[in-house]
Design an enzyme around this catalytic site. Sequence first.
Site, PDB file in Angstrom:
ATOM      1  N   ASN A  28     -38.938 -40.772   9.399  1.00 29.96           N
ATOM      2  CA  ASN A  28     -38.713 -40.525   7.722  1.00 29.96           C
ATOM      3  C   ASN A  28     -38.182 -39.072   7.672  1.00 29.96           C
ATOM      4  OD1 ASN A  28     -39.485 -43.158   7.085  1.00 29.96           O
ATOM      5  ND2 ASN A  28     -41.734 -42.372   7.224  1.00 29.96           N
TER       6      ASN A  28
ATOM      7  N   ASP B 265     -51.164 -43.263  15.376  1.00 33.71           N
ATOM      8  CA  ASP B 265     -50.988 -42.799  13.833  1.00 33.71           C
ATOM      9  C   ASP B 265     -52.487 -43.004  13.448  1.00 33.71           C
ATOM     10  OD1 ASP B 265     -48.554 -42.439  11.417  1.00 33.71           O
ATOM     11  OD2 ASP B 265     -50.624 -43.171  10.675  1.00 33.71           O
ATOM     12  N   ILE B 266     -52.997 -42.199  12.432  1.00 34.76           N
ATOM     13  CA  ILE B 266     -54.166 -42.151  11.814  1.00 34.76           C
ATOM     14  C   ILE B 266     -54.430 -43.264  11.098  1.00 34.76           C
ATOM     15  CG2 ILE B 266     -53.870 -40.585   9.959  1.00 34.76           C
ATOM     16  CD1 ILE B 266     -56.614 -39.267  10.789  1.00 34.76           C
TER      17      ILE B 266
ATOM     18  N   HIS C  88     -41.942 -42.510  14.429  1.00 33.71           N
ATOM     19  CA  HIS C  88     -43.069 -43.445  14.550  1.00 33.71           C
ATOM     20  C   HIS C  88     -42.493 -44.663  15.402  1.00 33.71           C
ATOM     21  CE1 HIS C  88     -45.085 -42.678  10.235  1.00 33.71           C
ATOM     22  NE2 HIS C  88     -43.858 -41.840  10.328  1.00 33.71           N
TER      23      HIS C  88
ATOM     24  N   HIS D 150     -40.929 -35.986  13.662  1.00 31.58           N
ATOM     25  CA  HIS D 150     -41.946 -36.978  14.449  1.00 31.58           C
ATOM     26  C   HIS D 150     -41.226 -38.571  14.318  1.00 31.58           C
ATOM     27  CE1 HIS D 150     -43.467 -36.874  10.221  1.00 31.58           C
ATOM     28  NE2 HIS D 150     -43.521 -38.180  10.302  1.00 31.58           N
TER      29      HIS D 150
ATOM     30  N   GLY E 150     -39.519 -40.468   2.497  1.00 28.26           N
ATOM     31  CA  GLY E 150     -40.721 -40.810   2.506  1.00 28.26           C
ATOM     32  C   GLY E 150     -41.376 -39.926   3.475  1.00 28.26           C
ATOM     33  N   GLN E 151     -41.000 -38.781   4.132  1.00 27.26           N
ATOM     34  CA  GLN E 151     -41.528 -37.797   5.009  1.00 27.26           C
ATOM     35  C   GLN E 151     -42.883 -37.020   4.337  1.00 27.26           C
ATOM     36  OE1 GLN E 151     -39.037 -34.839   6.818  1.00 27.26           O
ATOM     37  NE2 GLN E 151     -40.621 -34.416   8.391  1.00 27.26           N
TER      38      GLN E 151
HETATM   39  P1  5GP Z   1     -44.299 -39.683   7.527  1.00 33.49           P
HETATM   40  O1  5GP Z   1     -44.998 -40.021   6.194  1.00 33.49           O
HETATM   41  O2  5GP Z   1     -44.144 -37.929   7.623  1.00 33.49           O
HETATM   42  O3  5GP Z   1     -43.206 -40.360   8.114  1.00 33.49           O
HETATM   43  O4  5GP Z   1     -45.585 -39.893   8.696  1.00 33.49           O
HETATM   44  C1  5GP Z   1     -46.652 -38.870   8.871  1.00 33.49           C
HETATM   45  C2  5GP Z   1     -47.715 -39.874   9.377  1.00 33.49           C
HETATM   46  O5  5GP Z   1     -48.697 -38.967  10.190  1.00 33.49           O
HETATM   47  C3  5GP Z   1     -48.342 -40.725   8.660  1.00 33.49           C
HETATM   48  O6  5GP Z   1     -48.137 -42.339   8.896  1.00 33.49           O
HETATM   49  C4  5GP Z   1     -49.776 -40.352   8.580  1.00 33.49           C
HETATM   50  O7  5GP Z   1     -50.603 -41.573   8.603  1.00 33.49           O
HETATM   51  C5  5GP Z   1     -49.866 -39.854   9.788  1.00 33.49           C
HETATM   52  N1  5GP Z   1     -50.987 -38.594   9.928  1.00 33.49           N
HETATM   53  C6  5GP Z   1     -51.130 -37.843   8.946  1.00 33.49           C
HETATM   54  N2  5GP Z   1     -51.986 -36.896   9.623  1.00 33.49           N
HETATM   55  C7  5GP Z   1     -52.329 -37.308  10.491  1.00 33.49           C
HETATM   56  C8  5GP Z   1     -53.637 -36.761  11.704  1.00 33.49           C
HETATM   57  O8  5GP Z   1     -54.241 -35.813  11.325  1.00 33.49           O
HETATM   58  N3  5GP Z   1     -53.512 -37.322  12.708  1.00 33.49           N
HETATM   59  C9  5GP Z   1     -52.816 -38.620  13.209  1.00 33.49           C
HETATM   60  N4  5GP Z   1     -52.716 -39.110  14.043  1.00 33.49           N
HETATM   61  N5  5GP Z   1     -51.826 -38.942  12.289  1.00 33.49           N
HETATM   62  C10 5GP Z   1     -51.756 -38.345  10.924  1.00 33.49           C
END
Ligand code: 5GP
Length: 122
Positions: free
Chosen positions: A95, A38-39, A110, A108, A101-102
């Site tokens: 999420n 994750d970034i 985590h 995906h 919180g998505q």
């Molecule tokens: P969500 O909030 O949808 O459950 O998780 C999305 C996740 O993707 C977040 O934790 C965010 O930090 C990560 N993320 C968003 N854009 C990128 C990206 O371009 N590269 C990577 N490696 N992670 C990303």
Amino acid sequence: MEADTPPDVASSIFAKIASGQIPVQTVYEDDFVIAFPDITPVAPIHILVIPKVCIRDISCISQLTPAEAAGFLNGIAKTADVCGLGVGGFRTVMNTGVEGGQTVPYLHAHILGGRQLSWPPG
Ligand code: 5GP
């Protein structure tokens, strides 16, 4: 990619990673998944696992074949193993939607580990 995939899903950053348009530091990959860091990590180990087939979230899991769905779950387990989380344990989070919180509209998981995690989440 599914023919009837909504445009926001098909154009999301994770769709571009799944199709190889955007390169990532691959932690684990097989026929069904790609896993990468994750970034913005929120734990010492924070890996995202995405299916290669493009779907929005876990509520759409029936769009996958049984083999693809099993491959996604197996990919999560394999990734945790590759990351050395088998002994200490880890958390898997998917999420879903606004209240879940998505932020990225592409399925995906985590994988969080490397420290003691608290419960309940925020
Ligand atoms: P969500 O909030 O949808 O459950 O998780 C999305 C996740 O993707 C977040 O934790 C965010 O930090 C990560 N993320 C968003 N854009 C990128 C990206 O371009 N590269 C990577 N490696 N992670 C990303």
